[in-house]
Design a protein around this motif. Sequence first.
Motif, PDB file in Angstrom:
ATOM      1  N   GLU A   1       0.832  -1.202   0.000  1.00  0.00           N
ATOM      2  CA  GLU A   1       0.000   0.000   0.000  1.00  0.00           C
ATOM      3  C   GLU A   1       0.866   1.252   0.000  1.00  0.00           C
ATOM      4  N   GLU A   2       0.465   2.252  -0.788  1.00  0.00           N
ATOM      5  CA  GLU A   2       1.219   3.493  -0.840  1.00  0.00           C
ATOM      6  C   GLU A   2       1.183   4.195   0.522  1.00  0.00           C
ATOM      7  N   PRO A   3       2.248   4.910   0.897  1.00  0.00           N
ATOM      8  CA  PRO A   3       2.298   5.575   2.207  1.00  0.00           C
ATOM      9  C   PRO A   3       1.153   6.558   2.407  1.00  0.00           C
ATOM     10  N   GLY A   4       0.653   6.601   3.621  1.00  0.00           N
ATOM     11  CA  GLY A   4      -0.405   7.529   3.998  1.00  0.00           C
ATOM     12  C   GLY A   4      -0.254   7.909   5.458  1.00  0.00           C
ATOM     13  N   PRO A   5      -1.048   8.858   5.949  1.00  0.00           N
ATOM     14  CA  PRO A   5      -0.881   9.382   7.304  1.00  0.00           C
ATOM     15  C   PRO A   5      -1.193   8.405   8.422  1.00  0.00           C
ATOM     16  N   ARG A   6      -1.791   7.259   8.110  1.00  0.00           N
ATOM     17  CA  ARG A   6      -2.034   6.246   9.140  1.00  0.00           C
ATOM     18  C   ARG A   6      -0.979   5.143   9.120  1.00  0.00           C
ATOM     19  N   LEU A   7      -0.065   5.237   8.157  1.00  0.00           N
ATOM     20  CA  LEU A   7       0.962   4.206   8.003  1.00  0.00           C
ATOM     21  C   LEU A   7       2.339   4.652   8.473  1.00  0.00           C
ATOM     22  N   ALA A   8       2.630   5.947   8.363  1.00  0.00           N
ATOM     23  CA  ALA A   8       3.981   6.408   8.695  1.00  0.00           C
ATOM     24  C   ALA A   8       3.976   7.888   9.024  1.00  0.00           C
TER      25      ALA A   8
ATOM     26  N   ALA B   1       5.591  10.870   8.109  1.00  0.00           N
ATOM     27  CA  ALA B   1       6.400  11.577   7.117  1.00  0.00           C
ATOM     28  C   ALA B   1       5.939  13.033   7.127  1.00  0.00           C
ATOM     29  N   CYS B   2       6.230  13.779   6.092  1.00  0.00           N
ATOM     30  CA  CYS B   2       5.842  15.188   6.084  1.00  0.00           C
ATOM     31  C   CYS B   2       4.428  15.337   5.522  1.00  0.00           C
ATOM     32  N   GLY B   3       3.474  15.491   6.441  1.00  0.00           N
ATOM     33  CA  GLY B   3       2.087  15.716   6.059  1.00  0.00           C
ATOM     34  C   GLY B   3       1.750  17.193   6.082  1.00  0.00           C
ATOM     35  N   ARG B   4       0.456  17.488   6.126  1.00  0.00           N
ATOM     36  CA  ARG B   4       0.000  18.874   6.050  1.00  0.00           C
ATOM     37  C   ARG B   4       0.549  19.722   7.196  1.00  0.00           C
ATOM     38  N   GLU B   5       0.537  19.153   8.430  1.00  0.00           N
ATOM     39  CA  GLU B   5       0.989  19.922   9.591  1.00  0.00           C
ATOM     40  C   GLU B   5       2.499  20.199   9.523  1.00  0.00           C
TER      41      GLU B   5
ATOM     42  N   ASP C   1      -1.415  15.193   1.693  1.00  0.00           N
ATOM     43  CA  ASP C   1      -2.158  16.387   2.087  1.00  0.00           C
ATOM     44  C   ASP C   1      -2.762  16.275   3.480  1.00  0.00           C
ATOM     45  N   ALA C   2      -3.004  15.058   3.945  1.00  0.00           N
ATOM     46  CA  ALA C   2      -3.636  14.870   5.243  1.00  0.00           C
ATOM     47  C   ALA C   2      -2.643  15.110   6.376  1.00  0.00           C
ATOM     48  N   ASN C   3      -3.169  15.216   7.590  1.00  0.00           N
ATOM     49  CA  ASN C   3      -2.375  15.433   8.791  1.00  0.00           C
ATOM     50  C   ASN C   3      -2.032  14.083   9.405  1.00  0.00           C
ATOM     51  N   ASP C   4      -0.738  13.819   9.647  1.00  0.00           N
ATOM     52  CA  ASP C   4      -0.370  12.538  10.265  1.00  0.00           C
ATOM     53  C   ASP C   4      -0.223  12.636  11.782  1.00  0.00           C
ATOM     54  N   GLY C   5      -0.473  13.825  12.327  1.00  0.00           N
ATOM     55  CA  GLY C   5      -0.524  13.971  13.773  1.00  0.00           C
ATOM     56  C   GLY C   5       0.763  14.392  14.442  1.00  0.00           C
TER      57      GLY C   5
END
Length: 207
Positions: A73-80, A82-86, A104-108
Amino acid sequence: MQAEDLTPKARAAHSQLCNGGRRVRGKHPVNCVTWHQAEAYCRHRGGRLPTEHEWEWAARGGDQERSYPWGEEEPGPRLANACGRECARHFEDTHGEAWPSLFDANDGAVGTAKVGSYARGAGRGRVNDLAGNVWEWTASPEITYRTELDERAGETVVGVRPDTGNRVVRGGGFLSEEVKELQSGARALRNLKERRADLGFRCAFDP
């Protein structure tokens, strides 16, 4: 924090993301340490830094040959982490210029996150954070591969260790803005004296 490409203002802002001495980040990865500091810590604990080949074997799930520690699965904010929106917003304010992000999403997490915060992104055997959060020092020095002529076997590829003081780092970090940096085979080089907020380590222990 040491980073030659940062302005004094940016270096100070990045230094705030170093976890040492900050009790509220006691469950975050150790970061902002040189290769020698990481190696000494592992040795003190009866372990060592993993080689890059050992590190990649773990990230790929051994013989499963995963593209990412969690699978395909491609990386996303629930997987790692990385540099998200925040992350992009924070560093745009810090550097005063546009800052790219991986998604574009926030990974927290602007900087590091608590170890194991991205359970869906764990590798085989539930090994956490093999992609994202912090790049990780390995024991492996920089190797330059070149082709030389072997009279008995024709052309052969040999590895040469240049005296650069660089070591291989693996895994990507919270500043990663490209998918390829989170892939199991991704690698980069850092000078062994460098300390960065997005660079840490894990120890390997022989049975």
